[in-house]
Design an enzyme around this catalytic site. Structure first.
Site, PDB file in Angstrom:
ATOM      1  N   TRP A  30       0.824  -1.211   0.000  1.00  0.00           N
ATOM      2  CA  TRP A  30       0.000   0.000   0.000  1.00  0.00           C
ATOM      3  C   TRP A  30       0.852   1.251   0.000  1.00  0.00           C
ATOM      4  O   TRP A  30       0.533   2.226  -0.699  1.00  0.00           O
ATOM      5  CB  TRP A  30      -0.995  -0.017   1.160  1.00  0.00           C
ATOM      6  CG  TRP A  30      -2.039  -1.073   0.941  1.00  0.00           C
ATOM      7  CD1 TRP A  30      -2.159  -2.257   1.612  1.00  0.00           C
ATOM      8  CD2 TRP A  30      -3.061  -1.096  -0.066  1.00  0.00           C
ATOM      9  NE1 TRP A  30      -3.193  -2.994   1.089  1.00  0.00           N
ATOM     10  CE2 TRP A  30      -3.768  -2.308   0.062  1.00  0.00           C
ATOM     11  CE3 TRP A  30      -3.446  -0.194  -1.074  1.00  0.00           C
ATOM     12  CZ2 TRP A  30      -4.837  -2.651  -0.767  1.00  0.00           C
ATOM     13  CZ3 TRP A  30      -4.515  -0.540  -1.896  1.00  0.00           C
ATOM     14  CH2 TRP A  30      -5.192  -1.754  -1.734  1.00  0.00           C
ATOM     15  N   ASP A  87      -1.984   6.586   6.153  1.00  0.00           N
ATOM     16  CA  ASP A  87      -3.037   5.726   5.616  1.00  0.00           C
ATOM     17  C   ASP A  87      -3.355   4.688   6.696  1.00  0.00           C
ATOM     18  O   ASP A  87      -2.565   3.782   6.941  1.00  0.00           O
ATOM     19  CB  ASP A  87      -2.534   5.052   4.335  1.00  0.00           C
ATOM     20  CG  ASP A  87      -3.548   4.079   3.735  1.00  0.00           C
ATOM     21  OD1 ASP A  87      -4.627   3.869   4.344  1.00  0.00           O
ATOM     22  OD2 ASP A  87      -3.252   3.535   2.652  1.00  0.00           O
ATOM     23  N   LYS A 103     -12.721  -1.720   5.556  1.00  0.00           N
ATOM     24  CA  LYS A 103     -11.972  -2.669   6.378  1.00  0.00           C
ATOM     25  C   LYS A 103     -12.541  -2.685   7.803  1.00  0.00           C
ATOM     26  O   LYS A 103     -12.901  -3.717   8.321  1.00  0.00           O
ATOM     27  CB  LYS A 103     -10.491  -2.303   6.422  1.00  0.00           C
ATOM     28  CG  LYS A 103      -9.883  -1.933   5.058  1.00  0.00           C
ATOM     29  CD  LYS A 103      -9.736  -3.120   4.138  1.00  0.00           C
ATOM     30  CE  LYS A 103      -9.468  -2.761   2.680  1.00  0.00           C
ATOM     31  NZ  LYS A 103      -8.270  -2.005   2.393  1.00  0.00           N
TER      32      LYS A 103
HETATM   33  C1  LIG Z   1      -7.767  -1.305   1.134  1.00  0.00           C
HETATM   34  C2  LIG Z   1      -6.712  -0.309   1.318  1.00  0.00           C
HETATM   35  C3  LIG Z   1      -6.582   0.804   0.465  1.00  0.00           C
HETATM   36  C4  LIG Z   1      -7.373   0.976  -0.801  1.00  0.00           C
HETATM   37  O1  LIG Z   1      -8.666   1.227  -0.637  1.00  0.00           O
HETATM   38  P1  LIG Z   1      -9.618   1.402  -1.898  1.00  0.00           P
HETATM   39  O2  LIG Z   1     -10.869   1.816  -1.224  1.00  0.00           O
HETATM   40  O3  LIG Z   1      -9.712   0.082  -2.611  1.00  0.00           O
HETATM   41  O4  LIG Z   1      -9.074   2.458  -2.773  1.00  0.00           O
HETATM   42  C5  LIG Z   1      -5.587   1.727   0.735  1.00  0.00           C
HETATM   43  N1  LIG Z   1      -4.755   1.556   1.768  1.00  0.00           N
HETATM   44  C6  LIG Z   1      -4.832   0.493   2.587  1.00  0.00           C
HETATM   45  C7  LIG Z   1      -3.868   0.351   3.717  1.00  0.00           C
HETATM   46  C8  LIG Z   1      -5.826  -0.470   2.392  1.00  0.00           C
HETATM   47  O5  LIG Z   1      -5.902  -1.528   3.213  1.00  0.00           O
END
Ligand SMILES: *Cc1c(COP(=O)(O)O)cnc(C)c1O
Length: 362
Positions: free
Chosen positions: A105, A174, A198
């Site tokens: 990521w 993030d 998530k």
């Molecule tokens: C799932 C995830 C994303 C991406 O999310 P999307 O909604 O598919 O764009 C970004 N960063 C992390 C750490 C993730 O787990």
């Protein structure tokens, strides 16, 4: 049907109580005669839903008053572009963004950022968080971006998550896959972002928590609908927000408060992770590849030492109601995501199966 435990990395398990409440309110929300999906985002019913969600999230994460919470669309990945588009407006002569690279990521964030700025990878490892003393930061960098929980590789900034000692650095984090699973000191960050699917709610909502002094620095080409200042000034209603997703997120926030908030989630996360890693460590049938001190408490990637048994392992798991354990295609193996909504019983069932499968294939 056997009892199901869903270990998906995302979109992921939601609390059963929340789904039941949403089902009960589906056709008629609180006597309004409407589904939340059918409501104007500017009407009093939805405004009350929105305000409660914002207030509850602020309370759960102890977000200080000088931070705005935005409920946006576009998912976590879109933020990799939107953050440079929103933060680099005052750096017309070229900016550098520092990154800590800890897996897939952060890698994606790095690739995207290169479209907008110079990128410096200040430290890199996909099996541990590089020690802060080794970070090669750029003086005057626009900001420092990190992914505090790598959903695919399973590296999490912990246990010293709140011990970052950085001066004069705007931190962008993030937190998509572990937000609300532990207490955080929001004041250490300039921007925190998280896709909802998530640990919060359905896909389609993205949370951005931003310090107010960082608003109003967008590049002229930044799309208006994604300009953080416009979104903040309009209480996330500059354009139509993902209303139903915000409603479900709000129900999850209420559920979290009933459980005892983020401190209780953190305690449970530790208990679940301890149980699962102890089972993996205690068997020579399985292996894990992340440094023990940086193992994620949310996403647990693991491997069968004999990978020819992968299909049999997954089939046996499915037969026991243990679903979506296949690892991400880029790394293979298995992955158990054990987010807030995963009860400890799910981890206990997985541990029993890990032991049983290993015993059968000695
Ligand atoms: C799932 C995830 C994303 C991406 O999310 P999307 O909604 O598919 O764009 C970004 N960063 C992390 C750490 C993730 O787990």
């Amino acid at each position: 049907m056997t009892h199901i435990f869903n270990f998906s990395a995302g979109p992921a398990v939601l609390p059963k109580e929340v789904l039941a409440q949403a089902a009960a309110e589906m056709l008629d929300w609180h006597g309004s005669g409407m589904s939340v999906m059918e409501m104007s985002h500017r009407g009093p019913e939805f405004i009350s839903i929105y305000q409660a969600a914002e207030r509850d999230l602020r309370e759960l994460l102890a977000v200080p008053d000088n931070y705005k919470i935005l409920f946006m669309q576009g998912g976590g990945l879109s933020q990799n572009a939107l953050i440079p588009l929103n933060l680099l407006g005052h750096k017309p002569d070229g900016a550098t963004i520092d990154f800590i690279h800890t897996g897939s990521w952060s890698e994606k964030s790095i690739k995207e950022a290169r479209k907008y700025a110079n990128v410096n990878i200040a430290a890199s490892s996909t099996t541990a968080v590089p020690p802060q003393a080794e970070w090669q930061l750029t003086p005057g960098a626009a900001y420092l971006h990190m992914c505090t929980n790598e959903t695919i590789g399973g590296v999490e900034y912990q246990p010293d998550f709140n011990d970052l000692r950085l001066q004069d650095v705007t931190l962008v984090a993030d937190m998509s896959s572990h937000i609300l699973s532990r207490e955080i000191d929001v004041a250490k960050y300039g921007v925190i972002f998280a896709g909802a699917q998530k640990n919060i709610g359905p896909a389609g909502v993205t949370i951005v928590i931003i310090r107010e002094d960082l608003l109003g620095k967008a590049l002229p080409v930044c799309p208006s609908a994604f300009d953080f200042k416009l979104v903040a000034d309009n209480e996330s209603m500059y354009n139509t927000p993902p209303t139903y997703g915000i409603y479900i997120a709000g129900l999850v926030f209420q559920w979290l408060k009933r459980q005892g908030g983020v401190a209780e989630m953190s305690r449970r996360a530790q208990a679940k992770a301890d149980l699962l890693y102890a089972a993996l460590d205690g068997s020579d049938f399985y292996e894990t590849r992340v440094a023990p001190s940086n193992r994620s408490r949310m996403n647990v990637p693991f491997y069968l030492k004999d990978e020819s048994r992968n299909e049999a392992f997954l089939a046996g798991a499915k037969a026991r109601g243990l679903l979506q354990l296949k690892g991400h295609k880029s790394v293979g193996g298995m992955r158990a995501s054990i987010y807030n909504a995963m009860p400890i019983e799910g981890v206990q069932a997985l541990v029993a199966y890990l032991n049983e499968f290993a015993g059968q294939h000695k």
